[in-house]
Design an enzyme around this catalytic site. Sequence first.
Site, PDB file in Angstrom:
ATOM      1  N   CYS A 151       0.827  -1.213   0.000  1.00 18.94           N
ATOM      2  CA  CYS A 151       0.000   0.000   0.000  1.00 18.94           C
ATOM      3  C   CYS A 151       0.859   1.259   0.000  1.00 18.94           C
ATOM      4  O   CYS A 151       0.531   2.253  -0.662  1.00 18.94           O
ATOM      5  CB  CYS A 151      -0.909   0.028   1.218  1.00 18.94           C
ATOM      6  SG  CYS A 151      -2.095  -1.312   1.303  1.00 18.94           S
TER       7      CYS A 151
ATOM      8  N   ASP B 156     -20.775  12.299 -14.750  1.00 16.54           N
ATOM      9  CA  ASP B 156     -22.169  12.014 -14.383  1.00 16.54           C
ATOM     10  C   ASP B 156     -22.266  11.187 -13.107  1.00 16.54           C
ATOM     11  O   ASP B 156     -23.349  10.785 -12.707  1.00 16.54           O
ATOM     12  CB  ASP B 156     -22.890  11.301 -15.533  1.00 16.54           C
ATOM     13  CG  ASP B 156     -22.226   9.979 -15.935  1.00 16.54           C
ATOM     14  OD1 ASP B 156     -21.206   9.600 -15.316  1.00 16.54           O
ATOM     15  OD2 ASP B 156     -22.722   9.332 -16.881  1.00 16.54           O
TER      16      ASP B 156
END
Length: 223
Positions: A46, A139
């Site tokens: 990570c 959107d």
Amino acid sequence: MPGLLLGDLAPDFEADTTHGRVRFHEFLGGSWGILFSHPRDFTPVCTTELGRAAKLAPEFSKRNVKMIALSIDTVSEHLAWCKDINAYNGDPPTETLPFPIIADAKRELAVQLGMLDPDERDKEGMPLTARVVFVFGPDKKLKLSILYPATTGRNFDEILRVVDSLQLTAKNKVATPVDWKRGDRVMVVPSMPDDEAKKMFPDGVFTKELPSGKKYLRYTPQP
């Protein structure tokens, strides 16, 4: 398990992050967005991923893409982790990254979005969050989803490449072929008749001859 499918509207969740309280739709505004998840803070893979994401942040910004990460630990732990991530990049060990990290200590958002990896568990036996990439359009609908197991680090150059493809194909009636990169030729979509393609792509449409005789491999320079 709940999750998101292509075309689904992003949930308008609220969460605490390293940049303060965030409401997701407000955060996205009219931009594209990338939400990427991590199994845990202070973990090696990570740390390398967030370091690379931070380095590429200016490129995503050029494309009007807002980035936001998620990890299952708390905001205070995220802020401490940011120091390690910046140090990994060779930068001053500050608590600031170019994008927020969502705190999801109870895994509630990871469950809602279908991000848990059932095969990888922490020392308490709890499922780890998988390495998910969600790309949302202006959107606020899901345009792309990539799901990696917790053990496999992502390729952020590839994520940048697919954003280029998504943005190009959202504006033009083209598709991008295998290994396409910005500036390469593209393909005319199969549903477009030849006469319409010639009008729409004045730089030319080039058809590859195939044994089948079917003229479906049609290329044109990138619009």
